[in-house]
Scaffold this motif. Sequence first.
Motif, PDB file in Angstrom:
ATOM      1  N   GLN A 175      36.711  41.752  40.852  1.00 31.09           N
ATOM      2  CA  GLN A 175      36.690  40.584  41.723  1.00 31.09           C
ATOM      3  C   GLN A 175      35.645  40.792  42.826  1.00 31.09           C
TER       4      GLN A 175
ATOM      5  N   LEU B  50      40.217  45.756  39.102  1.00 28.99           N
ATOM      6  CA  LEU B  50      41.661  45.507  38.970  1.00 28.99           C
ATOM      7  C   LEU B  50      42.068  45.729  37.515  1.00 28.99           C
TER       8      LEU B  50
ATOM      9  N   ARG C   4      44.071  45.601  34.014  1.00 26.87           N
ATOM     10  CA  ARG C   4      44.805  44.641  33.187  1.00 26.87           C
ATOM     11  C   ARG C   4      45.360  45.345  31.962  1.00 26.87           C
TER      12      ARG C   4
ATOM     13  N   PRO D  24      49.894  43.879  36.785  1.00 24.61           N
ATOM     14  CA  PRO D  24      49.884  45.222  37.389  1.00 24.61           C
ATOM     15  C   PRO D  24      51.024  45.432  38.381  1.00 24.61           C
ATOM     16  N   ASP D  25      51.463  44.335  39.014  1.00 26.24           N
ATOM     17  CA  ASP D  25      52.580  44.475  39.959  1.00 26.24           C
ATOM     18  C   ASP D  25      53.820  45.033  39.271  1.00 26.24           C
TER      19      ASP D  25
ATOM     20  N   ILE E  42      52.224  49.101  37.466  1.00 27.34           N
ATOM     21  CA  ILE E  42      51.759  50.142  38.404  1.00 27.34           C
ATOM     22  C   ILE E  42      52.966  50.818  39.080  1.00 27.34           C
TER      23      ILE E  42
ATOM     24  N   ILE F 261      51.092  57.892  37.207  1.00 29.13           N
ATOM     25  CA  ILE F 261      49.999  57.143  37.831  1.00 29.13           C
ATOM     26  C   ILE F 261      48.673  57.893  37.760  1.00 29.13           C
TER      27      ILE F 261
ATOM     28  N   ASN G 108      41.420  51.153  43.123  1.00 29.36           N
ATOM     29  CA  ASN G 108      42.707  51.350  43.805  1.00 29.36           C
ATOM     30  C   ASN G 108      43.303  52.694  43.421  1.00 29.36           C
TER      31      ASN G 108
ATOM     32  N   SER H  33      46.725  55.389  44.112  1.00 24.88           N
ATOM     33  CA  SER H  33      48.115  55.446  44.586  1.00 24.88           C
ATOM     34  C   SER H  33      48.331  56.687  45.452  1.00 24.88           C
TER      35      SER H  33
ATOM     36  N   LYS I 245      46.733  39.283  52.115  1.00 23.14           N
ATOM     37  CA  LYS I 245      46.708  37.830  51.873  1.00 23.14           C
ATOM     38  C   LYS I 245      47.765  37.070  52.684  1.00 23.14           C
TER      39      LYS I 245
ATOM     40  N   GLU J  11      41.626  39.440  52.370  1.00 24.73           N
ATOM     41  CA  GLU J  11      42.044  39.290  50.969  1.00 24.73           C
ATOM     42  C   GLU J  11      42.647  37.922  50.710  1.00 24.73           C
TER      43      GLU J  11
ATOM     44  N   TRP K 297      39.996  33.575  45.620  1.00 23.22           N
ATOM     45  CA  TRP K 297      39.696  32.587  44.590  1.00 23.22           C
ATOM     46  C   TRP K 297      38.687  31.549  45.060  1.00 23.22           C
TER      47      TRP K 297
ATOM     48  N   PRO L 112      38.830  37.417  39.512  1.00 21.80           N
ATOM     49  CA  PRO L 112      38.448  38.646  38.823  1.00 21.80           C
ATOM     50  C   PRO L 112      37.829  38.311  37.458  1.00 21.80           C
TER      51      PRO L 112
HETATM   52  P1  C2E Z   1      45.674  44.376  45.475  1.00 25.41           P
HETATM   53  O1  C2E Z   1      44.932  45.670  45.505  1.00 25.41           O
HETATM   54  O2  C2E Z   1      46.084  43.784  46.790  1.00 25.41           O
HETATM   55  O3  C2E Z   1      44.757  43.369  44.673  1.00 25.41           O
HETATM   56  C1  C2E Z   1      44.555  42.051  45.055  1.00 25.41           C
HETATM   57  C2  C2E Z   1      45.374  41.150  44.211  1.00 25.41           C
HETATM   58  O4  C2E Z   1      45.267  39.817  44.699  1.00 25.41           O
HETATM   59  C3  C2E Z   1      44.910  41.096  42.761  1.00 25.41           C
HETATM   60  O5  C2E Z   1      46.054  40.878  41.946  1.00 25.41           O
HETATM   61  C4  C2E Z   1      44.024  39.864  42.744  1.00 25.41           C
HETATM   62  O6  C2E Z   1      43.862  39.308  41.468  1.00 25.41           O
HETATM   63  C5  C2E Z   1      44.794  38.965  43.679  1.00 25.41           C
HETATM   64  N1  C2E Z   1      43.962  37.947  44.310  1.00 25.41           N
HETATM   65  C6  C2E Z   1      42.662  38.033  44.690  1.00 25.41           C
HETATM   66  N2  C2E Z   1      42.237  36.909  45.276  1.00 25.41           N
HETATM   67  C7  C2E Z   1      43.302  36.058  45.300  1.00 25.41           C
HETATM   68  C8  C2E Z   1      43.499  34.712  45.806  1.00 25.41           C
HETATM   69  O7  C2E Z   1      42.605  34.067  46.370  1.00 25.41           O
HETATM   70  N3  C2E Z   1      44.735  34.180  45.658  1.00 25.41           N
HETATM   71  C9  C2E Z   1      45.747  34.877  45.050  1.00 25.41           C
HETATM   72  N4  C2E Z   1      46.943  34.260  44.928  1.00 25.41           N
HETATM   73  N5  C2E Z   1      45.605  36.130  44.570  1.00 25.41           N
HETATM   74  C10 C2E Z   1      44.387  36.714  44.699  1.00 25.41           C
HETATM   75  P2  C2E Z   1      46.329  41.768  40.695  1.00 25.41           P
HETATM   76  O8  C2E Z   1      45.057  42.011  39.954  1.00 25.41           O
HETATM   77  O9  C2E Z   1      47.481  41.143  39.996  1.00 25.41           O
HETATM   78  O10 C2E Z   1      46.774  43.167  41.285  1.00 25.41           O
HETATM   79  C11 C2E Z   1      47.994  43.325  41.931  1.00 25.41           C
HETATM   80  C12 C2E Z   1      48.124  44.703  42.525  1.00 25.41           C
HETATM   81  O11 C2E Z   1      48.212  45.690  41.518  1.00 25.41           O
HETATM   82  C13 C2E Z   1      46.906  45.109  43.351  1.00 25.41           C
HETATM   83  O12 C2E Z   1      46.986  44.496  44.602  1.00 25.41           O
HETATM   84  C14 C2E Z   1      47.076  46.609  43.367  1.00 25.41           C
HETATM   85  O13 C2E Z   1      48.030  46.977  44.346  1.00 25.41           O
HETATM   86  C15 C2E Z   1      47.643  46.904  41.999  1.00 25.41           C
HETATM   87  N6  C2E Z   1      46.575  47.362  41.127  1.00 25.41           N
HETATM   88  C16 C2E Z   1      45.710  46.621  40.375  1.00 25.41           C
HETATM   89  N7  C2E Z   1      44.855  47.411  39.697  1.00 25.41           N
HETATM   90  C17 C2E Z   1      45.161  48.685  40.024  1.00 25.41           C
HETATM   91  C18 C2E Z   1      44.645  49.983  39.660  1.00 25.41           C
HETATM   92  O14 C2E Z   1      43.679  50.120  38.907  1.00 25.41           O
HETATM   93  N8  C2E Z   1      45.239  51.088  40.215  1.00 25.41           N
HETATM   94  C19 C2E Z   1      46.277  50.991  41.084  1.00 25.41           C
HETATM   95  N9  C2E Z   1      46.816  52.101  41.578  1.00 25.41           N
HETATM   96  N10 C2E Z   1      46.793  49.800  41.460  1.00 25.41           N
HETATM   97  C20 C2E Z   1      46.241  48.665  40.935  1.00 25.41           C
END
Ligand code: C2E
Length: 411
Positions: free
Chosen positions: A172, A188, A190, A200-201, A204, A213, A243, A245, A328, A361, A383, A388
Amino acid sequence: MGPVDVVQSSGVKLRTDVKFPFAVGSSFVVVQSGNYAAIVHKDLPIDTALDVPEVALATYSQANGQILTQRGYIDPLWIQTLAEGNLAQFVQDGHVVVVIQSERYLIGAIVALPIAQLNQRVQGVAAVALPVGILAGGVLALAVLQLARQHRAMPSVIRDGLRRKEFFLVYQPIVDLATGAWVGAEALLRWDRGGELVPPDLFIPAAEEAGLIQIVSEHVVELASRDAAGFFQLHPDFHLGINLSPADLEDERTLALLDRLTEATGAGKGNLLVEATERSFTDPKKAGPIIHRLRGNGILLAIDDFGTGYSSLSSLEKLELDYLKIDKSFVDTLGTGAATSSVILHIIDMAQSLNLKLIAEGVETETQACQLRDRGVQLAQGWLFARPMPFRQLLGELEARQGKAARLVEH
Ligand code: C2E
Ligand code: CA
Ligand code: CA
């Protein structure tokens, strides 16, 4: 109306067997208070219970134990079972009987239900409820079993997914609010489980809980190394965030892992950024040394989801940080007039006084972007700018933008 049978302490007079010429053959109860009298038909003691026809009901006078009104079969001797207290429940003469008397008035009530009727009703209810209950219980038990199996299976399912290469990264963009330029991207993760995208929520936290992790993070670095191989030779001013952990930041192996990423992508100082949530900093003694060495290697550090955790402001000052990502939930309050919208202003002020750069964010509206820009926030993600996307798409877009900029310079 004849002589009074009972005078209650309240002065109410009761006649229990009054006959009137207009209803030959019937006997009534007359309740008299002062110059008013109410005539009560003995068959209708309690009109609310009329829809339960097999129940026998009666009221009686506490003064002399005489039945006042009655419907169905009632044995007057049942009243005598009330030796002490105001309530008696028993089975007698094939009836389930309850005798209860008022504490305030000299009156009592008897309810009786023939046991045969009761059994019939219980059987009727059981005939319907039992199969339904067994079915519902069975379904619930299966669901619980399934959940337990899933929960237990999660670590091995994640391992299988890694082995089957079901994970991939999307990126993203992070934009400069002043110019609109794409200056960085966050990777991010998937998980595509045969067409079903697991968020991922969900996986992870499961991987963190299962102690998996680090294997996941290793995979993330592998994927990013492949996606962005040699990338920074072409885009030396861009930054790429991943990201990590809490467990990653307490493990020396993470240093070697990021060395691999640096090498594969051709990253220089400031090209790679590690995002860690406040949870990683709760014990600075643990994560501190690794973070110190990461930054020594030219890797930037961002505190993620800032404001949602428990990090104290005083510890923030001691940490080696480059960026603060405003969660956010705070960005959402901008322009709504919500009481918390002032919190984000404090976060911005504080970051500025600590010389931290800010990334907002989840920016979804132009209004939010304007307000952030006006407050001096440099970078944003959301967005409104871009969702992303696969790395290939990010590359294409970056090249198109570079081309456009070059043509502008030429003309
Ligand atoms: P995060 O690090 O806070 O990532 C931002 C999340 O907000 C991402 O969700 C992204 O798709 C979403 N987002 C970005 N812009 C917007 C927007 O304008 N509106 C809304 N509603 N959402 C937006 P995602 O991809 O579902 O990831 C969720 C969480 O999962 C991440 O939060 C992070 O904590 C974790 N995560 C994702 N990838 C990884 C990774 O590779 N490793 C680790 N350890 N954690 C990860
Ligand atoms: Ca993040
Ligand atoms: Ca975040």
